[in-house]
Motif scaffolding. Structure first.
Motif, PDB file in Angstrom:
ATOM      1  N   VAL A 143      69.225  -4.412  95.937  1.00 19.15           N
ATOM      2  CA  VAL A 143      70.261  -4.022  94.984  1.00 19.15           C
ATOM      3  C   VAL A 143      69.639  -3.164  93.881  1.00 19.15           C
ATOM      4  CG1 VAL A 143      71.810  -4.896  93.180  1.00 19.15           C
ATOM      5  CG2 VAL A 143      71.736  -6.013  95.420  1.00 19.15           C
ATOM      6  N   ASP A 144      70.265  -2.052  93.594  1.00 18.10           N
ATOM      7  CA  ASP A 144      69.838  -1.157  92.513  1.00 18.10           C
ATOM      8  C   ASP A 144      70.424  -1.675  91.204  1.00 18.10           C
ATOM      9  OD1 ASP A 144      69.516   0.870  90.640  1.00 18.10           O
ATOM     10  OD2 ASP A 144      70.122   2.478  91.986  1.00 18.10           O
ATOM     11  N   ALA A 145      69.589  -2.287  90.366  1.00 19.62           N
ATOM     12  CA  ALA A 145      70.084  -2.904  89.134  1.00 19.62           C
ATOM     13  C   ALA A 145      70.748  -1.887  88.211  1.00 19.62           C
ATOM     14  CB  ALA A 145      68.936  -3.596  88.398  1.00 19.62           C
ATOM     15  N   ARG A 146      70.244  -0.675  88.206  1.00 17.33           N
ATOM     16  CA  ARG A 146      70.773   0.345  87.293  1.00 17.33           C
ATOM     17  C   ARG A 146      72.168   0.822  87.711  1.00 17.33           C
ATOM     18  NH1 ARG A 146      68.327   4.108  83.762  1.00 17.33           N
ATOM     19  NH2 ARG A 146      70.006   5.224  82.717  1.00 17.33           N
ATOM     20  N   ASN A 147      72.423   0.898  89.016  1.00 16.86           N
ATOM     21  CA  ASN A 147      73.664   1.498  89.508  1.00 16.86           C
ATOM     22  C   ASN A 147      74.578   0.519  90.241  1.00 16.86           C
ATOM     23  OD1 ASN A 147      73.314   4.465  88.879  1.00 16.86           O
ATOM     24  ND2 ASN A 147      71.443   4.111  90.053  1.00 16.86           N
ATOM     25  N   LEU A 148      74.313  -0.779  90.126  1.00 22.51           N
ATOM     26  CA  LEU A 148      75.078  -1.756  90.898  1.00 22.51           C
ATOM     27  C   LEU A 148      76.573  -1.675  90.618  1.00 22.51           C
ATOM     28  CD1 LEU A 148      75.325  -4.185  92.785  1.00 22.51           C
ATOM     29  CD2 LEU A 148      74.910  -5.655  90.804  1.00 22.51           C
ATOM     30  N   GLN A 149      76.958  -1.624  89.351  1.00 22.28           N
ATOM     31  CA  GLN A 149      78.377  -1.646  89.019  1.00 22.28           C
ATOM     32  C   GLN A 149      79.127  -0.484  89.653  1.00 22.28           C
ATOM     33  OE1 GLN A 149      79.396  -4.352  87.565  1.00 22.28           O
ATOM     34  NE2 GLN A 149      77.277  -5.012  87.292  1.00 22.28           N
ATOM     35  N   GLN A 150      78.561   0.712  89.560  1.00 21.85           N
ATOM     36  CA  GLN A 150      79.209   1.884  90.130  1.00 21.85           C
ATOM     37  C   GLN A 150      79.225   1.828  91.647  1.00 21.85           C
ATOM     38  OE1 GLN A 150      80.641   4.224  88.004  1.00 21.85           O
ATOM     39  NE2 GLN A 150      81.647   4.903  89.878  1.00 21.85           N
ATOM     40  N   ASN A 151      78.140   1.326  92.239  1.00 20.80           N
ATOM     41  CA  ASN A 151      78.090   1.220  93.692  1.00 20.80           C
ATOM     42  C   ASN A 151      79.155   0.268  94.220  1.00 20.80           C
ATOM     43  OD1 ASN A 151      75.920   2.966  93.689  1.00 20.80           O
ATOM     44  ND2 ASN A 151      74.383   1.356  93.946  1.00 20.80           N
ATOM     45  N   LEU A 152      79.346  -0.857  93.559  1.00 26.76           N
ATOM     46  CA  LEU A 152      80.356  -1.822  93.984  1.00 26.76           C
ATOM     47  C   LEU A 152      81.763  -1.245  93.816  1.00 26.76           C
ATOM     48  CD1 LEU A 152      78.916  -5.144  92.511  1.00 26.76           C
ATOM     49  CD2 LEU A 152      78.951  -4.423  94.907  1.00 26.76           C
ATOM     50  N   LYS A 153      81.942  -0.444  92.805  1.00 26.20           N
ATOM     51  CA  LYS A 153      83.237   0.194  92.553  1.00 26.20           C
ATOM     52  C   LYS A 153      83.554   1.236  93.616  1.00 26.20           C
ATOM     53  CE  LYS A 153      85.633   3.089  89.146  1.00 26.20           C
ATOM     54  NZ  LYS A 153      85.491   3.779  87.826  1.00 26.20           N
ATOM     55  N   ASP A 154      82.530   1.971  94.036  1.00 26.28           N
ATOM     56  CA  ASP A 154      82.738   3.091  94.956  1.00 26.28           C
ATOM     57  C   ASP A 154      82.741   2.696  96.423  1.00 26.28           C
ATOM     58  OD1 ASP A 154      82.878   4.834  92.850  1.00 26.28           O
ATOM     59  OD2 ASP A 154      80.800   5.528  93.012  1.00 26.28           O
ATOM     60  N   SER A 155      82.078   1.589  96.766  1.00 23.70           N
ATOM     61  CA  SER A 155      81.801   1.342  98.176  1.00 23.70           C
ATOM     62  C   SER A 155      82.095  -0.096  98.598  1.00 23.70           C
ATOM     63  CB  SER A 155      80.328   1.668  98.480  1.00 23.70           C
ATOM     64  OG  SER A 155      79.978   1.254  99.776  1.00 23.70           O
ATOM     65  N   HIS A 156      82.965  -0.220  99.601  1.00 26.30           N
ATOM     66  CA  HIS A 156      83.199  -1.532 100.204  1.00 26.30           C
ATOM     67  C   HIS A 156      81.945  -2.012 100.926  1.00 26.30           C
ATOM     68  CE1 HIS A 156      85.241  -4.797 102.257  1.00 26.30           C
ATOM     69  NE2 HIS A 156      84.822  -4.316 103.418  1.00 26.30           N
ATOM     70  N   GLU A 157      81.179  -1.076 101.500  1.00 33.11           N
ATOM     71  CA  GLU A 157      79.954  -1.454 102.199  1.00 33.11           C
ATOM     72  C   GLU A 157      78.952  -2.109 101.257  1.00 33.11           C
ATOM     73  OE1 GLU A 157      81.799   1.618 104.818  1.00 33.11           O
ATOM     74  OE2 GLU A 157      81.421   1.469 102.667  1.00 33.11           O
ATOM     75  N   ALA A 158      78.866  -1.622 100.014  1.00 33.31           N
ATOM     76  CA  ALA A 158      77.946  -2.220  99.045  1.00 33.31           C
ATOM     77  C   ALA A 158      78.302  -3.682  98.798  1.00 33.31           C
ATOM     78  CB  ALA A 158      77.971  -1.434  97.736  1.00 33.31           C
ATOM     79  N   GLN A 159      79.590  -3.980  98.751  1.00 34.18           N
ATOM     80  CA  GLN A 159      80.027  -5.360  98.577  1.00 34.18           C
ATOM     81  C   GLN A 159      79.682  -6.191  99.808  1.00 34.18           C
ATOM     82  OE1 GLN A 159      84.191  -5.512  97.324  1.00 34.18           O
ATOM     83  NE2 GLN A 159      83.987  -3.476  96.440  1.00 34.18           N
ATOM     84  N   GLU A 160      79.918  -5.638 101.004  1.00 37.04           N
ATOM     85  CA  GLU A 160      79.634  -6.354 102.241  1.00 37.04           C
ATOM     86  C   GLU A 160      78.140  -6.645 102.375  1.00 37.04           C
ATOM     87  OE1 GLU A 160      81.558  -7.529 104.651  1.00 37.04           O
ATOM     88  OE2 GLU A 160      83.445  -6.912 103.731  1.00 37.04           O
ATOM     89  N   GLN A 161      77.308  -5.698 102.001  1.00 40.38           N
ATOM     90  CA  GLN A 161      75.865  -5.881 102.111  1.00 40.38           C
ATOM     91  C   GLN A 161      75.385  -7.061 101.273  1.00 40.38           C
ATOM     92  OE1 GLN A 161      74.613  -1.995 100.910  1.00 40.38           O
ATOM     93  NE2 GLN A 161      75.192  -1.035 102.858  1.00 40.38           N
ATOM     94  N   ILE A 162      75.971  -7.219 100.097  1.00 35.49           N
ATOM     95  CA  ILE A 162      75.601  -8.342  99.237  1.00 35.49           C
ATOM     96  C   ILE A 162      76.165  -9.651  99.783  1.00 35.49           C
ATOM     97  CG2 ILE A 162      75.950  -9.361  96.945  1.00 35.49           C
ATOM     98  CD1 ILE A 162      75.888  -6.454  95.859  1.00 35.49           C
ATOM     99  N   ALA A 163      77.427  -9.635 100.173  1.00 35.86           N
ATOM    100  CA  ALA A 163      78.070 -10.857 100.666  1.00 35.86           C
ATOM    101  C   ALA A 163      77.395 -11.382 101.923  1.00 35.86           C
ATOM    102  CB  ALA A 163      79.547 -10.591 100.931  1.00 35.86           C
TER     103      ALA A 163
END
Length: 335
Positions: A143-163
């Motif tokens: 997880v990119d600590a600096r850009n996490l919020q924007q990544n989660l906002k922009d990408s469903h895949e970013a959410q799936e990768q964490i879940a």
């Protein structure tokens, strides 16, 4: 690509034939630090012989060119496609080839930053020719600590990768405050309450925390995504794409950085990731450039080899990018 990394090992050959080969899958959104983690693993003296499979979304594989490897390597390109959809057949065929090796200790797979982890996992559960020889050891999500919020906002895949993760690395902690890290930790727990979470800088971590952990549990994944064994097709957001530009003429890095800074200011939210190896004016080495949204970095890489063509290869990944406009801007940077 597949890189076979030779390391010494004291494992009994008879024992190996009776064991499945453990597979660690590294996921994470674009620019989170996956390739840095792979290089960290390969650099450590871990006493294993590991096959590394690297999948890139772009037309040209940059990460594969900067991955550390020994001299005796075999390479298979997995470019311009994603392991979770278009090149899954290539993954199966590559793994089948790896089963012919009697000296292999482990497999490491780095997915694209836009990969949905569930279809990748299902390959090891559903494919008969694979599940008898390989076992999923863990999903490690960077997880990119600096850009996490924007990544989660922009990408469903970013959410799936964490879940879907068994282990989460909150990377680039040096770029945020302790308060930011606390908020990130809480947000990650909301998406995934059971994964082990570690804090890293430059993806550096004790290998015992991420390799041979046996952290993957099928039942837990089915709770997250009950349909993932159904082998459903995965579709990416059509507005997200990538393209590559190349040049065999030297690039003026001062002009390039001025142009890139302007581009980041005007399209920073849509320009997810750029990365490239440069034939730079005045430099005897290749120059590695990388950017993640508004953050950019550049460093000298290895010297150009005598019989190696000097080329600049730059890949851009983002949303609604204008390829023609990008190419025109890049061409103005030629020395």
């Amino acid at each position: 690509m597949v890189t076979e990394v030779t390391r010494s090992t004291n494992t009994n050959p008879t024992d190996k034939q009776q064991q499945k080969i453990p597979v660690t899958i590294i996921t994470g959104f674009l620019g989170s630090g996956k390739t840095t983690l792979v290089n960290h693993i390969l650099h450590e003296q871990h006493g294993r012989k590991i096959a590394v499979i690297v999948n890139e979304f772009g037309e040209i594989g940059i990460d594969g060119q900067i991955t550390i490897a020994d001299d005796d390597e075999q390479i298979v390109e997995f470019n311009n496609g994603c392991l979770c959809c278009t090149v899954r057949g290539d993954l199966v065929r590559t793994l089948e080839e790896l089963t012919k090796r009697s000296d292999l200790d482990a497999v490491l797979i780095e997915t694209t930053g836009l990969a949905d982890p569930a279809p990748v996992a299902s390959t090891f559960i559903v494919a008969e020719e694979i599940k008898s020889k390989f076992s999923l050891d863990a999903f490690v999500t960077v997880v990119d600590a600096r850009n996490l919020q924007q990544n989660l906002k922009d990408s469903h895949e970013a959410q799936e990768q964490i879940a879907f993760a068994d282990i989460i690395l909150i990377n680039k902690t040096d770029l945020v405050t302790p308060e930011d890290i606390a908020r990130i930790q809480q947000q990650l727990r909301e998406l995934n309450p059971i994964a082990k979470v570690y804090h890293t800088e430059y993806s550096s971590i004790d290998l015992s925390l991420i390799l041979d952990t046996k952290a993957f549990e099928l039942e837990a994944k089915l709770e997250i995504d009950p349909s993932f064994l159904e082998d459903l097709a995965h579709e990416h957001d059509a507005s997200i794409g990538s393209f590559a530009v190349t040049s065999d003429r030297p690039i003026d890095l001062n002009k390039f950085m001025l142009w890139m800074n302007d581009l980041a200011q005007s399209k920073g939210e849509d320009l997810y990731r750029t990365k490239g190896l440069f034939y730079a004016q005045g430099f005897p080495e290749r120059v590695l450039f990388q950017s993640v949204r508004m953050l950019t970095s550049m460093r000298r890489d290895r010297l150009w080899q005598k019989d190696e063509p000097k080329l600049t290869q730059l890949v851009a990944i983002g949303r609604n990018l204008d390829r023609e406009e990008f190419v025109k801007g890049f061409e103005k940077c030629v020395a």
